[in-house]
Scaffold this motif. Structure first.
Motif, PDB file in Angstrom:
ATOM      1  N   VAL A  92       0.945  -1.127   0.041  1.00  0.00           N
ATOM      2  CA  VAL A  92      -0.169   0.074   0.029  1.00  0.00           C
ATOM      3  C   VAL A  92       0.899   1.334  -0.047  1.00  0.00           C
ATOM      4  O   VAL A  92       1.931   1.249   0.695  1.00  0.00           O
ATOM      5  CB  VAL A  92      -0.926  -0.040   1.186  1.00  0.00           C
ATOM      6  CG1 VAL A  92      -1.716   1.337   1.433  1.00  0.00           C
ATOM      7  CG2 VAL A  92      -1.843  -1.087   1.143  1.00  0.00           C
ATOM      8  N   PRO A  93       0.432   2.334  -0.839  1.00  0.00           N
ATOM      9  CA  PRO A  93       1.422   3.488  -1.021  1.00  0.00           C
ATOM     10  C   PRO A  93       1.127   4.094   0.618  1.00  0.00           C
ATOM     11  O   PRO A  93       0.018   4.372   1.076  1.00  0.00           O
ATOM     12  CB  PRO A  93       0.855   4.172  -2.041  1.00  0.00           C
ATOM     13  CG  PRO A  93      -0.344   3.681  -2.471  1.00  0.00           C
ATOM     14  CD  PRO A  93      -0.537   2.243  -1.903  1.00  0.00           C
ATOM     15  N   GLU A  94       2.145   4.893   0.680  1.00  0.00           N
ATOM     16  CA  GLU A  94       1.980   5.696   2.145  1.00  0.00           C
ATOM     17  C   GLU A  94       0.974   6.878   1.811  1.00  0.00           C
ATOM     18  O   GLU A  94       0.907   7.373   0.975  1.00  0.00           O
ATOM     19  CB  GLU A  94       3.438   6.553   2.301  1.00  0.00           C
ATOM     20  CG  GLU A  94       3.820   7.442   3.540  1.00  0.00           C
ATOM     21  CD  GLU A  94       4.793   7.824   3.999  1.00  0.00           C
ATOM     22  OE1 GLU A  94       5.811   7.641   2.941  1.00  0.00           O
ATOM     23  OE2 GLU A  94       5.072   8.714   4.572  1.00  0.00           O
ATOM     24  N   GLY A  95       0.155   7.000   3.163  1.00  0.00           N
ATOM     25  CA  GLY A  95      -0.895   7.938   2.942  1.00  0.00           C
ATOM     26  C   GLY A  95      -2.397   7.325   2.696  1.00  0.00           C
ATOM     27  O   GLY A  95      -3.150   8.038   2.815  1.00  0.00           O
ATOM     28  N   ALA A  96      -2.138   5.883   2.126  1.00  0.00           N
ATOM     29  CA  ALA A  96      -3.358   5.592   1.626  1.00  0.00           C
ATOM     30  C   ALA A  96      -4.020   4.543   2.529  1.00  0.00           C
ATOM     31  O   ALA A  96      -3.324   4.583   3.773  1.00  0.00           O
ATOM     32  CB  ALA A  96      -3.120   4.484   0.410  1.00  0.00           C
ATOM     33  N   ARG A 114       1.019 -10.090   5.725  1.00  0.00           N
ATOM     34  CA  ARG A 114       1.990  -9.358   5.708  1.00  0.00           C
ATOM     35  C   ARG A 114       1.627  -8.025   5.005  1.00  0.00           C
ATOM     36  O   ARG A 114       1.400  -7.888   3.869  1.00  0.00           O
ATOM     37  CB  ARG A 114       3.207  -9.872   5.200  1.00  0.00           C
ATOM     38  CG  ARG A 114       4.605  -9.154   5.331  1.00  0.00           C
ATOM     39  CD  ARG A 114       5.641 -10.282   5.294  1.00  0.00           C
ATOM     40  NE  ARG A 114       5.605 -10.958   4.139  1.00  0.00           N
ATOM     41  CZ  ARG A 114       6.161 -10.746   3.167  1.00  0.00           C
ATOM     42  NH1 ARG A 114       7.208  -9.576   2.903  1.00  0.00           N
ATOM     43  NH2 ARG A 114       6.402 -11.576   1.984  1.00  0.00           N
ATOM     44  N   LEU A 115       1.692  -7.005   5.732  1.00  0.00           N
ATOM     45  CA  LEU A 115       1.481  -5.457   4.996  1.00  0.00           C
ATOM     46  C   LEU A 115       3.083  -4.824   4.849  1.00  0.00           C
ATOM     47  O   LEU A 115       3.721  -4.472   5.767  1.00  0.00           O
ATOM     48  CB  LEU A 115       0.519  -4.781   6.028  1.00  0.00           C
ATOM     49  CG  LEU A 115       0.401  -3.062   5.582  1.00  0.00           C
ATOM     50  CD1 LEU A 115      -0.456  -3.097   4.310  1.00  0.00           C
ATOM     51  CD2 LEU A 115      -0.338  -2.536   6.803  1.00  0.00           C
ATOM     52  N   SER A 116       2.883  -4.251   3.742  1.00  0.00           N
ATOM     53  CA  SER A 116       4.102  -3.398   3.504  1.00  0.00           C
ATOM     54  C   SER A 116       3.501  -2.084   2.822  1.00  0.00           C
ATOM     55  O   SER A 116       2.783  -1.924   1.969  1.00  0.00           O
ATOM     56  CB  SER A 116       5.012  -4.005   2.117  1.00  0.00           C
ATOM     57  OG  SER A 116       5.976  -3.326   1.947  1.00  0.00           O
ATOM     58  N   ILE A 117       4.295  -1.005   3.583  1.00  0.00           N
ATOM     59  CA  ILE A 117       3.707   0.426   3.176  1.00  0.00           C
ATOM     60  C   ILE A 117       4.778   1.084   2.297  1.00  0.00           C
ATOM     61  O   ILE A 117       6.010   1.008   2.861  1.00  0.00           O
ATOM     62  CB  ILE A 117       3.514   1.156   4.118  1.00  0.00           C
ATOM     63  CG1 ILE A 117       2.325   0.510   5.331  1.00  0.00           C
ATOM     64  CG2 ILE A 117       2.949   2.653   4.004  1.00  0.00           C
ATOM     65  CD1 ILE A 117       1.045   0.307   4.496  1.00  0.00           C
ATOM     66  N   ARG A 118       4.628   1.318   1.210  1.00  0.00           N
ATOM     67  CA  ARG A 118       5.808   2.065   0.401  1.00  0.00           C
ATOM     68  C   ARG A 118       5.769   3.409   0.356  1.00  0.00           C
ATOM     69  O   ARG A 118       4.688   4.028   0.276  1.00  0.00           O
ATOM     70  CB  ARG A 118       5.730   1.229  -1.060  1.00  0.00           C
ATOM     71  CG  ARG A 118       4.481   1.687  -1.707  1.00  0.00           C
ATOM     72  CD  ARG A 118       4.442   0.792  -3.143  1.00  0.00           C
ATOM     73  NE  ARG A 118       3.365   1.052  -4.082  1.00  0.00           N
ATOM     74  CZ  ARG A 118       2.195   0.804  -4.166  1.00  0.00           C
ATOM     75  NH1 ARG A 118       1.905  -0.367  -3.295  1.00  0.00           N
ATOM     76  NH2 ARG A 118       1.304   1.029  -4.863  1.00  0.00           N
ATOM     77  N   PRO A 119       6.885   4.076   0.531  1.00  0.00           N
ATOM     78  CA  PRO A 119       7.223   5.483   0.578  1.00  0.00           C
ATOM     79  C   PRO A 119       6.797   6.015  -0.811  1.00  0.00           C
ATOM     80  O   PRO A 119       6.750   5.389  -1.897  1.00  0.00           O
ATOM     81  CB  PRO A 119       8.592   5.729   0.959  1.00  0.00           C
ATOM     82  CG  PRO A 119       8.894   4.381   1.362  1.00  0.00           C
ATOM     83  CD  PRO A 119       8.306   3.143   0.719  1.00  0.00           C
TER      84      PRO A 119
END
Lengths: 111, 115
Positions: A13-17, A106-111
């Motif tokens: 998920v993109p950062e801020g979403a 597993r959740l990954s937040i991409r900057p």
């Protein structure tokens, strides 16, 4: 059929979403529902619990429960890189004395 | 403010050796639990103690024994370790399993390798 099922991910998920994590359970008599966050190499940490149908909000986190559909979800608003972790759904079943865990998403937040 | 304390944090055993994992909580919780966590398997319940003086089997009890020594302490024993018992072990406690809002507090885990 597993008692508590989650998509293993990874969910990116993109950062801020908004990140949306889902969980289904098989025991219709289940009473309480929990979300735990687990960082890599660390122990699980309780972040939300819910036991009534509907939504429960705590800061950027919202837990949603639909007992008719046997479905519980966790929404994370304004996702931050620090939210990158594995999220475990857990259910207190009708037997009452213990909690059953899903295998985690597993959740990954991409900057 | 220790919460749930597990010892040791790391351990390597040879096949057939025995060992005891220790767990203690200082929150006056009634219920205590032992879980193992393996990649892709999530947390699986080994044994639990709903209250002092009682213990019950969980999902994967074979090869393990437990002792609820008092209200604070709950130990897990491997009598004859096997490579299949290589895992991360978590102890947890909760205030009262009858409360709908109860959740677990976890210890920091024991990383066990059996060679």
């Amino acid at each position: 059929q597993k008692e508590v099922e989650q998509n293993s991910g990874p969910l990116s998920v993109p950062e801020g979403a908004i990140a949306s994590l889902n969980c289904t359970y098989s025991d219709r008599g289940s009473q309480s529902f929990f979300w735990y966050r687990q960082y890599s190499g660390k122990s699980p940490e309780l972040i939300m619990f819910i036991y009534s149908n509907g939504d429960k909000e705590d800061g950027r986190f919202t837990a949603q429960l639909n007992k008719a559909s046997q479905y519980v979800s966790l929404l994370i608003r304004d996702s931050q890189p620090s939210d990158s972790a594995t999220y475990l759904c857990a259910v207190k079943g009708s037997s009452a004395s213990k909690i059953i865990f899903g295998s985690g998403t597993r959740l990954s937040i991409r900057p | 403010n220790a919460g749930v304390t597990q010892t040791p944090k790391f351990q390597v055993l040879k096949t057939g050796q025995s060992m005891t994992l220790q767990c203690a909580q200082d929150m006056n919780h009634n219920s205590m639990y032992w879980y193992r966590q393996d990649p892709g398997m999530g947390l699986r319940l080994i044994y639990y103690s709903a209250s002092e003086g009682t213990t019950d089997k969980g999902e994967v009890p074979n090869g393990y024994n437990v002792s609820r020594l008092n209200k604070r302490e709950f130990s897990l024993r491997l009598e004859s370790a096997a490579p299949s018992q290589t895992s991360v072990y978590f102890c947890a406690s909760s205030e009262d399993f009858r409360s709908p809002s109860y959740g677990y507090t976890f210890g920091s885990g024991t990383r066990l390798t059996v060679v």
